[in-house]
Motif scaffolding. Structure first.
Motif, PDB file in Angstrom:
ATOM      1  N   LYS A   1       2.323   1.778  -3.579  1.00 31.43           N
ATOM      2  CA  LYS A   1       1.332   2.317  -4.520  1.00 31.43           C
ATOM      3  C   LYS A   1       0.978   3.765  -4.189  1.00 31.43           C
ATOM      4  CE  LYS A   1      -0.158   0.642  -7.528  1.00 31.43           C
ATOM      5  NZ  LYS A   1       0.370   0.712  -8.894  1.00 31.43           N
ATOM      6  N   HIS A   2       0.917   4.100  -2.911  1.00 31.17           N
ATOM      7  CA  HIS A   2       0.629   5.474  -2.505  1.00 31.17           C
ATOM      8  C   HIS A   2       1.721   6.414  -3.022  1.00 31.17           C
ATOM      9  CE1 HIS A   2       0.721   8.954   0.245  1.00 31.17           C
ATOM     10  NE2 HIS A   2      -0.606   8.842   0.186  1.00 31.17           N
ATOM     11  N   LYS A   3       2.973   5.989  -2.901  1.00 35.10           N
ATOM     12  CA  LYS A   3       4.083   6.800  -3.410  1.00 35.10           C
ATOM     13  C   LYS A   3       3.967   6.988  -4.924  1.00 35.10           C
ATOM     14  CE  LYS A   3       6.940   7.337   0.174  1.00 35.10           C
ATOM     15  NZ  LYS A   3       7.472   8.593   0.634  1.00 35.10           N
TER      16      LYS A   3
ATOM     17  N   PRO B   1       0.813  -1.223   0.000  1.00 33.44           N
ATOM     18  CA  PRO B   1       0.000   0.000   0.000  1.00 33.44           C
ATOM     19  C   PRO B   1       0.848   1.276   0.000  1.00 33.44           C
ATOM     20  CG  PRO B   1      -0.838  -1.531   1.636  1.00 33.44           C
ATOM     21  CD  PRO B   1       0.449  -2.092   1.130  1.00 33.44           C
ATOM     22  N   ILE B   2       1.961   1.271   0.725  1.00 33.93           N
ATOM     23  CA  ILE B   2       2.835   2.444   0.751  1.00 33.93           C
ATOM     24  C   ILE B   2       3.482   2.643  -0.612  1.00 33.93           C
ATOM     25  CG2 ILE B   2       4.969   3.362   1.753  1.00 33.93           C
ATOM     26  CD1 ILE B   2       4.105   1.932   4.365  1.00 33.93           C
TER      27      ILE B   2
ATOM     28  N   VAL C   1       1.238   6.959  -6.830  1.00 36.69           N
ATOM     29  CA  VAL C   1       0.110   7.824  -7.195  1.00 36.69           C
ATOM     30  C   VAL C   1       0.366   9.269  -6.780  1.00 36.69           C
ATOM     31  CG1 VAL C   1      -2.331   8.275  -6.708  1.00 36.69           C
ATOM     32  CG2 VAL C   1      -1.562   5.939  -7.136  1.00 36.69           C
ATOM     33  N   ASN C   2       0.850   9.484  -5.562  1.00 35.99           N
ATOM     34  CA  ASN C   2       0.965  10.841  -5.027  1.00 35.99           C
ATOM     35  C   ASN C   2       2.299  11.534  -5.290  1.00 35.99           C
ATOM     36  OD1 ASN C   2      -1.633  10.676  -4.009  1.00 35.99           O
ATOM     37  ND2 ASN C   2      -0.928   9.819  -2.080  1.00 35.99           N
TER      38      ASN C   2
END
Length: 81
Positions: free
Chosen positions: A60-62, A57-58, A64-65
């Motif tokens: 993928k968050h990196k 999750p981290i 996207v953001n």
């Protein structure tokens, strides 16, 4: 299945004690023991999914953001641990 999972853990728990009785506690024995402990730690973290479940999750968050470059930079930092 539970017995197959628990048995190696129980045997490994006493393995260190038996190892030190026969090989002593000098620095060569400690280095040899550490050489087996570190890979087992990574197997527990990666193989049993604890680190994977937290990292994906981290990751993928990196992506996207913060972009792909920061995503891979974070992955490389983790791999250097």
């Amino acid at each position: 299945m539970a017995l197959a999972t628990v048995t190696p853990a129980v045997l490994a728990d006493g393995g260190g004690d038996v190892y030190f009785v026969f090989h002593g506690t000098h620095w060569e024995a400690s280095a040899f023991f550490l050489a087996f402990t570190v890979p087992n730690l990574f197997r527990r973290l990666l193989g049993e999914g604890a680190l994977t479940a937290a990292f994906i999750p981290i990751f993928k968050h990196k992506e996207v953001n913060e972009g792909e470059t920061e995503m891979w930079r974070s992955a490389m930092r983790l791999s250097l641990l």
